[in-house]
Every structure is written in structure tokens, then in C-alpha cells.
Design an enzyme around this catalytic site. Structure first.
Site, PDB file in Angstrom:
ATOM      1  N   GLY A   1       3.089   2.231  10.879  1.00  0.00           N
ATOM      2  CA  GLY A   1       4.101   3.276  10.746  1.00  0.00           C
ATOM      3  C   GLY A   1       4.826   3.625  12.038  1.00  0.00           C
TER       4      GLY A   1
ATOM      5  N   GLY B   1       3.065  -1.016   4.232  1.00  0.00           N
ATOM      6  CA  GLY B   1       3.113   0.393   3.865  1.00  0.00           C
ATOM      7  C   GLY B   1       4.536   0.811   3.568  1.00  0.00           C
ATOM      8  N   GLY B   2       5.217   1.365   4.585  1.00  0.00           N
ATOM      9  CA  GLY B   2       6.552   1.934   4.405  1.00  0.00           C
ATOM     10  C   GLY B   2       7.528   1.034   3.665  1.00  0.00           C
TER      11      GLY B   2
ATOM     12  CB  SER C   1       5.609  -1.862  12.094  1.00  0.00           C
ATOM     13  OG  SER C   1       5.246  -0.508  12.370  1.00  0.00           O
TER      14      SER C   1
ATOM     15  CG  ASN D   1      -1.739   1.216   1.387  1.00  0.00           C
ATOM     16  OD1 ASN D   1      -1.793   2.048   0.470  1.00  0.00           O
ATOM     17  ND2 ASN D   1      -2.410   1.350   2.530  1.00  0.00           N
ATOM     18  CD1 TRP D   2       3.297   0.962  -3.025  1.00  0.00           C
ATOM     19  CD2 TRP D   2       3.541   2.317  -4.797  1.00  0.00           C
ATOM     20  NE1 TRP D   2       3.994   0.272  -3.982  1.00  0.00           N
ATOM     21  CE2 TRP D   2       4.162   1.079  -5.086  1.00  0.00           C
ATOM     22  CE3 TRP D   2       3.561   3.319  -5.764  1.00  0.00           C
ATOM     23  CZ2 TRP D   2       4.797   0.820  -6.301  1.00  0.00           C
ATOM     24  CZ3 TRP D   2       4.197   3.074  -6.980  1.00  0.00           C
ATOM     25  CH2 TRP D   2       4.811   1.834  -7.247  1.00  0.00           C
ATOM     26  CE  LYS D   3      -0.127   3.132   4.787  1.00  0.00           C
ATOM     27  NZ  LYS D   3      -0.008   3.225   6.232  1.00  0.00           N
TER      28      LYS D   3
ATOM     29  CG  HIS E   1      -5.650   1.832   5.299  1.00  0.00           C
ATOM     30  ND1 HIS E   1      -5.225   2.759   6.221  1.00  0.00           N
ATOM     31  CD2 HIS E   1      -4.636   0.954   5.134  1.00  0.00           C
ATOM     32  CE1 HIS E   1      -3.988   2.448   6.589  1.00  0.00           C
ATOM     33  NE2 HIS E   1      -3.607   1.363   5.955  1.00  0.00           N
TER      34      HIS E   1
ATOM     35  CD  GLU F   1      -3.136  -2.376   7.379  1.00  0.00           C
ATOM     36  OE1 GLU F   1      -2.081  -2.646   6.808  1.00  0.00           O
ATOM     37  OE2 GLU F   1      -3.746  -1.303   7.215  1.00  0.00           O
TER      38      GLU F   1
ATOM     39  CD  GLU G   1      -2.790   5.340   6.864  1.00  0.00           C
ATOM     40  OE1 GLU G   1      -2.773   5.349   5.618  1.00  0.00           O
ATOM     41  OE2 GLU G   1      -1.886   4.828   7.561  1.00  0.00           O
TER      42      GLU G   1
HETATM   43  P1  13P Z   1       3.358   0.358   7.641  1.00  0.00           P
HETATM   44  O1  13P Z   1       3.860  -0.913   6.999  1.00  0.00           O
HETATM   45  O2  13P Z   1       4.066   1.578   7.140  1.00  0.00           O
HETATM   46  O3  13P Z   1       3.282   0.255   9.120  1.00  0.00           O
HETATM   47  O4  13P Z   1       1.847   0.550   7.112  1.00  0.00           O
HETATM   48  C1  13P Z   1       0.947  -0.504   7.211  1.00  0.00           C
HETATM   49  C2  13P Z   1      -0.278  -0.143   6.475  1.00  0.00           C
HETATM   50  O5  13P Z   1      -1.029   0.732   6.894  1.00  0.00           O
HETATM   51  C3  13P Z   1      -0.550  -0.834   5.223  1.00  0.00           C
HETATM   52  O6  13P Z   1      -1.829  -0.606   4.763  1.00  0.00           O
END
Ligand code: 13P
Length: 254
Positions: free
Chosen positions: A176, A237-238, A216, A12-14, A100, A170, A102
Site C-alpha cells: 500500500g 491489494g489496492g 504495490s 485480496n480485497w481486505k 497476512h 509480501e 496485517e
Molecule cells: P497492495 O497491493 O495494496 O500494496 O497490497 C498488497 C497486499 O497486502 C495483498 O495482500
């Protein structure tokens, strides 16, 4: 992880990536997948809408699946700024993330809305990656299972099955932050989610449905997390923004 469910490594590149770096990242991930021909895991990348087309071109023929990060509940119409599941399908997507945390926070998305988005994804022929997870305050209050149970009940629509739906657990406090639950805690929640899914989709579909862990996940912790009995991959994500790290997570699942 179990032999009957194929591991899915999803990125997920956000809200990250412009043309040059997004295409370079996608080209690198696609190249690794192609040269690994016959990888034992599926890979999905979900760039921002602005890069869907270019990333689609970059990964064409590599075996990496393309996905969106959100969709509207409707097929088309007067919804300024929104994108429909059909539009994503039209651009070559095979999946879309819905619900998600977010989006639940930033856009006040409810379980009901998330379920409607997942239904729209199904209708368009996309896999809905439905995200759930508790906040830190909910965990501290001992409500982790309650929260995830009610999110499964409310966010997974009728018509969901193991082919058209993936669940991503999640924990909001792990996203993050570099913090993760213990392996035992992750396995406990995943097994619980599978049990709640059985009430919605039946025992057979629940047993076949993939439940990803997200929050994470990194090359250093992916192996132990994905090895857990009810963890069927990751939503990353990251670490998905670095091709070597993302690929290393895939290889850790082998
Ligand atoms: P991180 O891997 O950056 O913690 O993000 C997880 C995430 O929200 C994937 O959708």
C-alpha cells in the site's frame, strides 16, 4: 515465471466492499475471465467474509476462484467472530489467505498459528496462500533473508505441497505504499524462499510450488515482476479493487 508453474493472479480485497460495489467488481472480473476463455493464468478473488456468498454467485461459472482472507484453526466450536476453513469450503471457496502481515500485526498471529491455519485449510480441501515478508526495519538491518527463511520454516506446515499451498512474499514496507523492491531484490528473495521450501517439502514440490509477489503490484509494474524466474503471479491489494487494473495485471502475465 516458468512454463511449468501456472501463473496465479490473486486479489485480496481486505476490509473493502459493500454489496453493490463488491458484486459489481466481481461481476466485471468474472465477465472478463469468461470472455477470455482459455486465459493462461488462474485468477482468485478474496472478498471480505460478508461478501463471500454474493461474490461466489457473481463469478459462478467464470473460472475465477473464490477465497477467504483468514480462517480459524478449528473446524467448528465456540469461537465468536471466527470462520472455519470448512465454512469457506462450504461457500464455494477454493483457497484461503493465511498469515497476512496485517493479521500478524493486528491480531498478533505467530508462525505457529499461521501453520495451524494452513493445516486447517488443507484438511478442508482448500489451497492455503501463506503470506510472509520482512518489515522495513528488518530489511534495513540486513535481515531480509533470515526473516523470510524463518517464516517459511515456521509457517509452512507438514503436508504442504504444490497443489495445496501457495506462498506470497509480501515485503511489509511495500504494501500500500507504492514502493517495491528492485526486480533483482524480488528475484533474490523468491529464489531464496524456493530453496528454503525445498528443505520443508522436498525439491520437486518446491520447484512446482507457486510463489507470488505482493506489495504495490500495479498494471505498470506487473509485467516485469511476473517475468522474473521465481515469481509466479501476484497477491494484489489496492489494484484488485478496480476490475480493469486487476485484469490488466493478469494480461501482463501473458
Ligand atoms: P497492495 O497491493 O495494496 O500494496 O497490497 C498488497 C497486499 O497486502 C495483498 O495482500
Amino acid at each position: 515465471m516458468t512454463a511449468t508453474r501456472r501463473t496465479l493472479i490473486a486479489g485480496n480485497w481486505k476490509m473493502n466492499g459493500k454489496s453493490a460495489d463488491g458484486v459489481a467488481l466481481a461481476t466485471s472480473v468474472g465477465g472478463k475471465m469468461k470472455s477470455a476463455a482459455g486465459a493462461s493464468f488462474d485468477m482468485l478473488v478474496c472478498p471480505p467474509f460478508t461478501l463471500i456468498s454474493k461474490v461466489g454467485e457473481a463469478i459462478k461459472g467464470s473460472g475465477v476462484m473464490l477465497g477467504g482472507q483468514d480462517c480459524h484453526t478449528n473446524v467448528s466450536g465456540a469461537h465468536t467472530g471466527d470462520i472455519s476453513a470448512e465454512m469457506l469450503k462450504d461457500m464455494g471457496c477454493g483457497a484461503v489467505i493465511v498469515g497476512h502481515s496485517e493479521r500478524r500485526t493486528d491480531h498478533k498471529e505467530t508462525d505457529e498459528l499461521v501453520a495451524a491455519k494452513a493445516s486447517a485449510a488443507h484438511a478442508a480441501g482448500l489451497i492455503a496462500v501463506i503470506c510472509i515478508g520482512e518489515t522495513e526495519a528488518e530489511r534495513d538491518a540486513g535481515k531480509t533473508l533470515d526473516v523470510n527463511g524463518s517464516q517459511v520454516a515456521g509457517s509452512v506446515p507438514a503436508g504442504s505441497n504444490a497443489k495445496n499451498t501457495v506462498i506470497a512474499y509480501e515485503p511489509v514496507w511495500a504494501i500500500g505504499t507504492g514502493r517495491t523492491p528492485t526486480n533483482d531484490e524480488v528475484q533474490e528473495v523468491h529464489a531464496f524462499i524456493r530453496g528454503e521450501l525445498a528443505k520443508k517439502v522436498g525439491a520437486n514440490e518446491a520447484a512446482a510450488m507457486r510463489i507470488l509477489y505482493g506489495g504495490s503490484m500495479k498494471p505498470g509494474n506487473a509485467k516485469e515482476l511476473i517475468a522474473l524466474a521465481d515469481v509466479d503471479g501476484g497477491l494484489i491489494g489496492g489494484a484488485s479493487l478496480n476490475a480493469d487494473d486487476f485484469w490488466a495485471i493478469g494480461e501482463a502475465s501473458n
